[in-house]
Motif scaffolding. Structure first.
Motif, PDB file in Angstrom:
ATOM      1  N   PRO C  23       0.894  -1.195   0.115  1.00  0.00           N
ATOM      2  CA  PRO C  23      -0.114  -0.039   0.003  1.00  0.00           C
ATOM      3  C   PRO C  23       0.822   1.217   0.171  1.00  0.00           C
ATOM      4  CG  PRO C  23      -0.047  -1.020   1.972  1.00  0.00           C
ATOM      5  CD  PRO C  23       0.534  -2.042   1.139  1.00  0.00           C
ATOM      6  N   ASP C  25       0.376   4.614   1.454  1.00  0.00           N
ATOM      7  CA  ASP C  25      -0.279   5.412   2.318  1.00  0.00           C
ATOM      8  C   ASP C  25       0.906   6.450   2.386  1.00  0.00           C
ATOM      9  OD1 ASP C  25       1.178   4.093   3.873  1.00  0.00           O
ATOM     10  OD2 ASP C  25      -0.312   3.540   5.260  1.00  0.00           O
ATOM     11  N   GLY C  26       0.315   7.701   3.312  1.00  0.00           N
ATOM     12  CA  GLY C  26       1.273   8.664   3.690  1.00  0.00           C
ATOM     13  C   GLY C  26       2.536   8.284   4.632  1.00  0.00           C
ATOM     14  N   GLN C  27       2.198   7.301   5.228  1.00  0.00           N
ATOM     15  CA  GLN C  27       3.535   6.954   6.014  1.00  0.00           C
ATOM     16  C   GLN C  27       4.542   6.123   4.906  1.00  0.00           C
ATOM     17  OE1 GLN C  27       2.271   3.899   9.037  1.00  0.00           O
ATOM     18  NE2 GLN C  27       4.262   3.885  10.111  1.00  0.00           N
ATOM     19  N   VAL C  28       3.940   5.453   4.101  1.00  0.00           N
ATOM     20  CA  VAL C  28       4.664   4.784   3.185  1.00  0.00           C
ATOM     21  C   VAL C  28       5.664   6.051   2.634  1.00  0.00           C
ATOM     22  CG1 VAL C  28       5.146   3.626   0.992  1.00  0.00           C
ATOM     23  CG2 VAL C  28       3.788   2.803   2.913  1.00  0.00           C
ATOM     24  N   LEU C  29       4.873   6.852   2.096  1.00  0.00           N
ATOM     25  CA  LEU C  29       5.610   7.783   1.393  1.00  0.00           C
ATOM     26  C   LEU C  29       6.586   8.703   2.023  1.00  0.00           C
ATOM     27  CD1 LEU C  29       2.629   9.474  -0.664  1.00  0.00           C
ATOM     28  CD2 LEU C  29       4.130   7.808  -1.260  1.00  0.00           C
ATOM     29  N   SER C  30       6.314   9.173   3.446  1.00  0.00           N
ATOM     30  CA  SER C  30       7.336   9.855   4.050  1.00  0.00           C
ATOM     31  C   SER C  30       8.535   8.974   4.642  1.00  0.00           C
ATOM     32  CB  SER C  30       6.607  10.675   5.402  1.00  0.00           C
ATOM     33  OG  SER C  30       6.009   9.814   6.191  1.00  0.00           O
ATOM     34  N   MET C  31       8.145   7.668   4.936  1.00  0.00           N
ATOM     35  CA  MET C  31       9.052   6.863   5.406  1.00  0.00           C
ATOM     36  C   MET C  31      10.028   6.631   4.315  1.00  0.00           C
ATOM     37  SD  MET C  31       8.740   3.140   6.957  1.00  0.00           S
ATOM     38  CE  MET C  31       8.044   2.531   5.725  1.00  0.00           C
ATOM     39  N   GLN C  59       2.482   9.691  -5.036  1.00  0.00           N
ATOM     40  CA  GLN C  59       1.242   9.999  -4.567  1.00  0.00           C
ATOM     41  C   GLN C  59       0.110   9.758  -5.610  1.00  0.00           C
ATOM     42  OE1 GLN C  59       1.331  14.354  -2.181  1.00  0.00           O
ATOM     43  NE2 GLN C  59       2.606  14.469  -4.425  1.00  0.00           N
TER      44      GLN C  59
END
Lengths: 129, 180, 179
Positions: C23, C25-31, C59
């Motif tokens: 997935p 999600d935002g967490q993935v993107l920032s991590m 995104q």
């Protein structure tokens, strides 16, 4: 009119540091901007700036020290700059300083493009990383 | 080394089974937490199986982080090992596959150990774990103890594959099944 | 689910420095964003460019992937894959997710249009897109333009048929090591 202070963070998403001061007319946007909901974050800043430029009407110094922003944020920055342009056209005293890494050509182009879009004079201040 | 000969070809297996999540890169605390959280929300697992998978995942991820010979420096200046983690789902079970390059000197004890591991039954494994722990008092984590824990938890034989990279290093991968 | 996750087979290839399937999600993107920014290469500038391309394109996966999965918070998030390859003189950023087949033409046209512009043309195009009111802007569009601007190379788009109505959309962006 209240001041806005948001401490930037880097945990989930990248939240920029915001310091908007209605007494001094000094506004700072610093750090990195990549948000879960860009509009939700920038809307209060846009409203603040509208109020300041239509009611307080003191000299405004707007400083941007963003080292990164995504395109979604770039739209909100344009909204902020457009308000400043309107203020300037209404006779407001305006100074915009934009600090950027001297090696960051993309950022340099972005600032130039903002000047083209808004007709504002932006002081481009390179710094060494 | 029967289990090692029973080769698991990563490339091919990606096609035939469903990959739930996969990652290759530096394995730091954040990644481990994130992938661990992901395992926690996999809804096709029983509670018991989820716990097992968690335990196995953390052991194997920690092994990559500590023993991968490919080290990557992160923002905080800390160096962590890099490797691959893949979680696959089949009808009956979940399969966790990890892989990383490893210095041969680290590999030899692992190999000797894993041969033993697959030949032991559950109570023998427990005894073996205690004895290895006694021998390695100075270290609170070793790849060997990690593997014994994995074998104990999984209840299935460990499936290992080793491919030499050069004289000093090999690519080590392990595949562990957890029944749903 | 199986569609996304069976397409990429070379997740462990030698020249792959980072890859992820799951997935977005935002967490993935920032991590992952942070790790890309700080650990891909020794060249800070290059890392930053790859990071920016990653954010713009990744995104789109969370918005447009036609395979969704529940995340921890109970929200649903698009599923996809990204791969960063380290080649001799460039890095390749590859991103893929399943889409409805009918969107193939739209995506292809967008990328052809972007590839037809020179740098100045692209900058103008980006400004035009940015001036559109919120909502009409097409978040995906401006992200693609930005990726092209950042990479200074054409966007490479391809599609793999999964089923009759479903394709796997792959976009590859080349980032040169020597500026």
């Amino acid at each position: 009119m209240e001041n806005i202070h948001i401490e930037g963070s880097h945990t989930n998403f990248f939240i920029p540091t915001v310091d908007f001061n209605s007494e001094t007319g000094y506004c700072l946007l610093e750090g990195e901007s990549f948000l879960e909901d860009t509009i939700e974050f920038y809307d209060p800043l846009i409203q603040w700036l509208e109020e300041f430029t239509t009611e307080v009407k003191n000299p405004l110094t707007f400083e941007i020290k963003l080292t990164y922003f995504n395109t979604s944020t770039s739209r909100s920055i344009l909204d902020l700059l457009n308000i400043i342009k309107d203020y300037e056209e209404d006779g407001g005293e305006v100074l915009i300083n934009w600090y950027y890494d001297e090696d960051d050509i993309d950022m340099e182009e972005d600032i130039e493009d903002y000047m083209l879009d808004t007709g504002l004079e932006i002081e481009m201040i390179p710094f060494e990383d | 080394m029967a289990t090692i000969n029973k080769k698991l070809s990563l490339g091919q297996s990606l096609f035939s089974e469903e990959i739930r999540i996969s990652y290759k890169g530096p394995v730091d605390g954040k990644i481990i937490t994130y992938l661990g959280d992901y395992i926690g929300v996999v809804n096709t697992l029983s509670e018991k199986a989820t716990k097992k998978l968690f335990k196995i995942f953390f052991e194997l991820a920690e092994n990559i982080s500590k023993y991968s010979s490919e080290k990557i420096k992160l923002k905080n200046g800390k160096e962590v090992g890099a490797g691959t983690i893949i979680l696959k789902e089949t009808v009956k079970n979940f399969i966790l596959v990890t892989g990383n390059p490893i210095k041969n000197e680290h590999l030899i004890p692992v190999l000797e150990n894993s041969k033993n591991i697959n030949e032991l039954d559950h109570s023998e494994l427990r005894e073996y774990k205690r004895s290895v722990r006694r021998e390695n008092k100075d270290e609170n984590h070793s790849p060997n103890i990690g593997l014994i824990t994995v074998a104990l938890t999984s209840g299935n034989p460990l499936d290992l594959e080793i491919n030499p990279i050069d004289e000093k290093t090999s690519y080590f991968s392990i595949s562990v099944k957890v029944d749903k | 689910m199986s569609a996304t996750k069976s397409v990429f087979t070379r997740l462990t290839g030698k020249n792959i420095v980072m890859s992820y399937t799951g997935p977005f999600d935002g967490q993935v993107l920032s991590m992952f964003g942070k790790n890309i920014e700080h650990s891909i290469s020794a060249d800070k500038k290059l890392n930053k460019t790859i990071f920016k391309v990653f954010i713009e394109l990744a995104q789109n996966v969370s918005y447009y992937s036609n395979e969704q999965e529940q995340t921890k918070k109970g929200e649903s998030s698009g599923v996809g894959t990204f791969i960063i390859q380290n080649n001799d003189d460039h890095y390749n950023f590859i991103l893929g997710n399943p889409i409805d087949k009918k969107h193939e033409i739209i995506l292809k046209d967008k990328c052809d249009k972007i590839n037809s512009y020179d740098r100045d043309g692209l900058r103008t195009f980006k400004r035009e897109l940015r001036k559109l009111p919120q909502g009409e802007r097409g978040t995906g569009n401006i992200g693609l333009v930005q990726a092209a601007l950042l990479s200074r190379n054409p966007l490479n788009v391809s599609f793999i048929e999964i089923e009759k109505e479903k394709s796997f959309y792959i976009i590859a962006v080349k980032i040169n090591k020597e500026a």
